[in-house]
Design a protein around this motif. Structure first.
Motif, PDB file in Angstrom:
ATOM      1  N   CYS A 319      47.120  29.944  39.588  1.00 25.17           N
ATOM      2  CA  CYS A 319      46.910  31.398  39.598  1.00 25.17           C
ATOM      3  C   CYS A 319      45.564  31.669  39.444  1.00 25.17           C
ATOM      4  CB  CYS A 319      47.749  32.007  38.395  1.00 25.17           C
ATOM      5  SG  CYS A 319      47.139  31.565  36.802  1.00 25.17           S
ATOM      6  N   LYS A 320      44.658  30.776  38.698  1.00 21.87           N
ATOM      7  CA  LYS A 320      43.291  31.114  38.621  1.00 21.87           C
ATOM      8  C   LYS A 320      42.756  31.112  40.089  1.00 21.87           C
ATOM      9  CE  LYS A 320      38.815  30.178  37.542  1.00 21.87           C
ATOM     10  NZ  LYS A 320      37.762  29.752  38.409  1.00 21.87           N
ATOM     11  N   VAL A 321      42.930  30.188  40.984  1.00 22.07           N
ATOM     12  CA  VAL A 321      42.373  30.330  42.440  1.00 22.07           C
ATOM     13  C   VAL A 321      43.001  31.523  43.085  1.00 22.07           C
ATOM     14  CG1 VAL A 321      42.509  29.035  44.537  1.00 22.07           C
ATOM     15  CG2 VAL A 321      42.428  27.603  42.370  1.00 22.07           C
ATOM     16  N   ASP A 355      30.164  40.997  40.070  1.00 23.63           N
ATOM     17  CA  ASP A 355      30.998  40.444  38.875  1.00 23.63           C
ATOM     18  C   ASP A 355      32.097  39.383  39.310  1.00 23.63           C
ATOM     19  OD1 ASP A 355      29.652  42.032  37.374  1.00 23.63           O
ATOM     20  OD2 ASP A 355      31.181  43.372  36.775  1.00 23.63           O
ATOM     21  N   ALA A 356      32.699  39.723  40.674  1.00 20.98           N
ATOM     22  CA  ALA A 356      33.759  38.914  41.019  1.00 20.98           C
ATOM     23  C   ALA A 356      33.431  37.422  41.297  1.00 20.98           C
ATOM     24  CB  ALA A 356      34.236  39.354  42.628  1.00 20.98           C
ATOM     25  N   ILE A 361      33.800  30.545  39.617  1.00 21.80           N
ATOM     26  CA  ILE A 361      32.762  29.544  39.056  1.00 21.80           C
ATOM     27  C   ILE A 361      33.376  29.337  37.685  1.00 21.80           C
ATOM     28  CG2 ILE A 361      30.489  28.964  38.689  1.00 21.80           C
ATOM     29  CD1 ILE A 361      29.730  30.870  40.825  1.00 21.80           C
ATOM     30  N   TYR A 362      33.394  30.030  36.834  1.00 23.06           N
ATOM     31  CA  TYR A 362      33.748  29.687  35.490  1.00 23.06           C
ATOM     32  C   TYR A 362      35.039  29.293  34.914  1.00 23.06           C
ATOM     33  CZ  TYR A 362      34.332  34.496  33.802  1.00 23.06           C
ATOM     34  OH  TYR A 362      34.758  35.982  33.507  1.00 23.06           O
ATOM     35  N   GLU A 363      35.162  28.485  34.188  1.00 26.34           N
ATOM     36  CA  GLU A 363      36.271  28.047  33.503  1.00 26.34           C
ATOM     37  C   GLU A 363      36.957  27.085  34.668  1.00 26.34           C
ATOM     38  OE1 GLU A 363      37.243  31.408  30.423  1.00 26.34           O
ATOM     39  OE2 GLU A 363      39.051  29.879  30.692  1.00 26.34           O
ATOM     40  N   ILE A 368      37.483  22.592  41.911  1.00 29.00           N
ATOM     41  CA  ILE A 368      37.938  21.717  40.712  1.00 29.00           C
ATOM     42  C   ILE A 368      39.524  22.144  40.470  1.00 29.00           C
ATOM     43  CG2 ILE A 368      37.941  21.111  38.274  1.00 29.00           C
ATOM     44  CD1 ILE A 368      35.856  19.834  39.693  1.00 29.00           C
ATOM     45  N   GLN A 369      39.697  23.609  40.750  1.00 34.56           N
ATOM     46  CA  GLN A 369      41.374  24.056  40.414  1.00 34.56           C
ATOM     47  C   GLN A 369      41.818  23.251  41.613  1.00 34.56           C
ATOM     48  OE1 GLN A 369      41.658  25.506  37.830  1.00 34.56           O
ATOM     49  NE2 GLN A 369      39.661  25.348  37.499  1.00 34.56           N
TER      50      GLN A 369
END
Lengths: 382, 262
Positions: A319-321, A355-356, A361-363, A368-369
Motif C-alpha cells: 500500500c505504501k508503494v 511534497d509528494a 523516500i521516507y519510511e 526497499i518496499q
C-alpha cells in the motif's frame, strides 16, 4: 466511494476534515514559505484527541488502531503533507513503545503522548545507515544503572520539536543486526542535542534535524523491549506506520485531483472549459482511478494490520508503494493540467508536487518496499 | 462553579437569502449554525470550567432541529444540554424570549454565571442577554472581551469600548455577553463527539418550565414585524480583498478599465 465506515471512524474523518479545511489549508502556504513548525495546528490536533488515536485505551488513548490513524492522516495529508508529517512523526515515535515497551515504560510515556503534551520522534537513519539499517554506528554502552549513547542520527523528523525520541543504537556491535537495541531518549537528557533544521525540497514546515548523542546518559529503564531486539521492533514499527504514509499519499493525490478538476472546469480555452477536452478528461480520469484504487488498498491493508496477522510486511509495503507512487504521479499531472498556473506558487499544486516526492523516500524507499514484497513472494512460492 | 451558556441556532451568515416573495429569511437549504457570538460564550464557559472547575450547561430555545447545536456544544466541552422547545414559543420577540429563557435557566439549576453572545446574527437585537439578566435579577456586563480573574465571587473583566476597554468588577452570580475578541473557539474533540453521540438532551416544554402561557410566543410579544425588505440597491459595489498592495493594484486596474475600457 462508500467504505462503510462505522460511526467512530466517520467522526474521525469529519473532524479531521474540519481541521484540514478550516486550519490546515488556509495556513499551508504560509508554513511552506516560512518553513516554521506548525505548532498551533499540532496543538489543535492534540486538543481534539488526534494524538490519542494511536495509543491504546489502557494508556489514555482511544484504541491505537492503524486504520483510525490512516483515516485522520488522509484528511490532514489532503491539506498539507508537511503539517500532517509533523503529526504522523509522533505516531511513528510512539509505536516502538506501544509495540515492545515494558508496562512501566508505557505508563511513563504513553499518556502524555496521547494528550499531545509530549511529542515523539523515531530515530533510525544515520549518515551511513539509510536503506541498509545494519550500517548503524550509534552505540549504547552499559554503565552501572545507565546506558551511555554516542553517535549522530540524521534527517530525524520532529527533531528539536519532539520531547522524546525512540532511538536505535548498537549495544553489541559484534552480533550485527542482533546487536541493536531501542531506547527512549528525552530532549532534556544530558548529552543530547539537535542540529539545525534542514532545508528541504518539500514538507518544509516539518522539522528535520540531526540528533547528536555525546555521552548521553539515560536510566536503564529506558530500554525498549529486550537487548538485541531493536531491529525486530523497528521492522514491526514500520509495518504499522507505512499505511499512514500511504494514506498521506492518498490525501495528497485527492487534494491535487480536487485542485486540477476544479481548475479545469473554470479555465476556458478555445471557447470552452478545458475539462471538456478529451486530452484533459483522460488525465483527470487516470488521476481519479489511481487515487481511488490506492485508497482501497490502503484501507484494506490497514484493516488487515489491525487484525494482527502473523505476516503484515507485504500488505504494508504494497500500500505504501502504490499510494505514494500514485501521489507523485497525480501531483505531476495536476501541475500539467493547470499549466503555467500550476507552476506558480499562487496555486497549491506545485507545493503538492514538491511534497509528494518525500513519500516515495521516507519510511523506507519504494525500492526497499519492493524488496520486501519480493522477498515475501519468494517465501510464499516455496 | 455552575456556568450556563445560552446559545441560538441561526442561518449561516455566509448563506443568508431573502425569499423574494415574502421578504422573510429563506431557511430552505440554508445551513444552520451556532450563532457565532454564542460559540465564543461557550468557549469561555468551557475555559472557565477548566480553570476554576464546575460544570457548563448549555440552553437553547428553538425548534427541534436546534438539537444539532446542543450536540455540537457537548462535543466542544459542555457537560449538560437543555432544549427549550414548544410550539407555544413560536414568534417570540425578545421580551417573550427572555421570559422563556429565564424560566428555563431557573429549571436547569442555580447558575453562578450566565454567558451569552453579545447578539444573534439573525435578529441582531443584542437585547436577550441584558433582558435575561434583569429577569434573573443578576448584574450584567455586555461586550466582555476578557475575563481576568474570578476570586471570592468577584469577577474582574474587560469590557470592549469604541476607544479601548473598561476594567470592571462584578459580583457573582452575574450575566455576561461576550464579543468575538474574547477567545478562539476550539474544534470539537473525538472524545467530546463520542460523548455527544450518546448524550440524551433534555427537552423542556412550556409546561416543564412552569410558564404563564400568555407571556409566550407571538401572543406574549408586543413587537410585531410589519414587513421585512432588503435595502434599496444603490449602484454596484465591488469588494476588493487581499493585501494592501494587492488591493491597490486591483483598484488601479478597475479605475484604468473604467476610464479607458477593458
Amino acid at each position: 466511494m462508500d467504505h462503510f465506515l462505522n460511526e467512530d471512524q466517520q467522526m474521525i474523518v469529519d473532524l479531521a476534515k474540519q481541521i484540514t479545511d478550516e486550519m490546515i489549508i488556509p495556513n499551508r502556504a504560509k508554513y511552506d514559505e516560512t518553513e516554521g513548525y506548525p505548532l498551533d495546528i499540532v496543538e489543535t490536533m492534540a486538543k481534539s484527541d488526534f494524538f490519542a488515536l494511536f495509543v491504546p485505551e489502557e494508556y489514555g488513548g482511544l484504541g491505537g488502531g492503524c486504520f483510525d490513524t490512516v483515516l485522520a492522516l488522509e484528511q490532514f495529508g489532503r491539506g498539507c503533507v508537511g503539517i500532517a508529517t509533523a503529526y504522523a512523526a509522533s505516531a511513528l515515535g510512539a509505536y516502538p513503545i506501544v509495540i515492545s515497551g515494558s508496562k512501566e515504560l508505557k505508563e511513563q510515556f504513553l499518556p502524555d503522548i496521547a494528550t499531545g503534551k509530549k511529542r515523539a520522534a523515531f530515530a533510525l537513519t544515520e549518515a551511513n545507515a539509510g536503506s541498509d539499517a545494519s550500517g548503524i554506528q550509534t552505540t549504547a554502552v552499559e554503565d552501572g544503572d545507565y546506558w551511555v549513547l554516542n553517535g549522530t542520527k540524521q534527517w530525524i523528523t520532529n527533531g528539536g520539536q519532539a520531547h522524546l525520541y525512540t532511538v536505535i543504537a548498537m549495544t553489541d556491535p559484534h552480533k550485527g543486526p542482533r546487536g541493536a537495541t531501542m531506547f527512549v531518549v528525552e530532549s532534556t537528557d544530558p548529552g543530547f542535542s539537535c542540529g539545525p533544521k534542514e532545508k528541504k525540497l518539500g514538507i518544509r514546515t516539518s522539522a528535520t534535524t540531526e540528533l547528536i548523542f555525546k555521552d548521553c546518559r539515560i536510566p536503564k529503564s529506558r530500554m525498549i523491549g529486550r537487548r538485541g531486539a531493536g531491529f525486530i521492533t523497528v521492522m514491526k514499527t514500520l509495518d504499522k506506520s507505512r499505511p499512514g504514509i500511504a494514506s498521506l499519499g492518498v490525501g495528497l493525490a485527492q487534494g491535487a485531483l480536487d485542485e486540477a478538476a476544479t481548475y479545469a472546469k473554470q479555465r476556458v480555452q478555445f471557447g470552452k472549459p478545458i475539462i471538456s477536452f478529451q486530452a484533459v478528461q483522460h488525465m483527470l480520469a487516470d488521476m481519479a482511478i489511481q487515487t481511488e484504487a490506492s485508497r482501497a488498498l490502503v484501507y484494506v491493508s490497514a484493516k488487515h494490520i489491525d487484525a494482527h496477522p502473523k505476516q503484515m510486511s507485504k500488505a504494508s509495503a504494497m500500500c505504501k508503494v502504490m499510494a505514494t507512487d500514485t501521489a507523485m504521479k497525480v501531483a505531476v499531472d495536476a501541475v500539467q493540467v493547470m499549466g503555467g498556473y500550476g507552476y506558480m506558487r499562487e496555486y497549491p499544486v506545485e507545493k503538492m508536487m514538491r511534497d509528494a516526492k518525500i513519500l516515495q523516500i521516507y519510511e523506507g524507499t519504494n525500492q526497499i518496499q519492493r524488496n520486501v514484497i519480493g522477498q515475501e513472494l519468494n517465501k510464499e512460492y516455496n | 462553579m455552575n456556568i450556563v451558556v445560552c446559545i441560538k441556532q441561526v442561518p449561516d451568515a455566509k448563506d443568508v437569502r431573502l425569499d423574494p416573495e415574502t421578504n422573510t429569511l429563506s431557511r430552505e437549504g440554508v445551513k444552520s449554525v451556532i450563532n457565532p457570538y454564542d460559540r465564543h460564550a461557550l468557549e469561555e464557559g468551557v475555559r472557565l470550567k477548566e480553570e476554576y472547575g464546575g460544570t457548563v450547561t448549555v440552553i437553547s430555545m428553538g425548534p427541534p432541529q436546534a438539537q444539532a447545536i446542543l450536540t455540537e456544544a457537548i462535543s466542544c466541552g459542555a457537560d449538560e444540554a437543555f432544549l427549550v422547545s414548544d410550539r407555544a414559543f413560536a414568534g417570540a420577540d425578545t421580551l417573550a424570549t427572555t421570559y422563556t429563557l429565564a424560566q428555563a435557566v431557573a429549571k436547569a439549576g442555580k447558575p453562578d454565571l450566565v454567558l451569552c453572545g453579545k447578539q444573534a446574527t439573525d435578529g441582531d437585537t443584542a437585547q436577550v442577554g441584558p433582558g435575561l439578566a434583569v429577569r434573573l435579577d443578576m448584574p450584567f456586563v455586555t461586550c466582555v472581551k476578557k475575563v481576568r480573574t474570578i476570586a471570592k465571587d468577584v469577577l474582574t473583566l474587560e469590557r470592549m469600548m469604541d476607544d479601548g476597554y473598561d476594567v470592571l468588577e462584578v459580583d457573582l452570580p452575574a450575566l455576561l455577553t461576550v464579543v468575538k475578541e474574547i477567545n478562539t473557539p476550539r474544534f470539537p474533540s473525538l472524545r467530546g463527539m463520542r460523548r455527544a453521540r450518546d448524550y440524551q438532551i433534555t427537552s423542556l416544554t412550556a409546561e416543564d418550565i412552569g410558564a404563564d402561557s400568555s407571556r409566550l410566543g407571538l401572543g406574549g410579544s408586543p413587537t410585531q414585524v410589519v414587513s421585512v425588505f432588503p435595502p434599496e440597491k444603490k449602484g454596484d459595489r465591488t469588494m476588493i480583498e487581499g493585501s494592501v498592495a494587492e488591493q491597490v493594484d486591483k483598484l488601479a486596474e478597475i479605475l484604468f478599465d473604467s476610464a479607458f475600457g477593458a
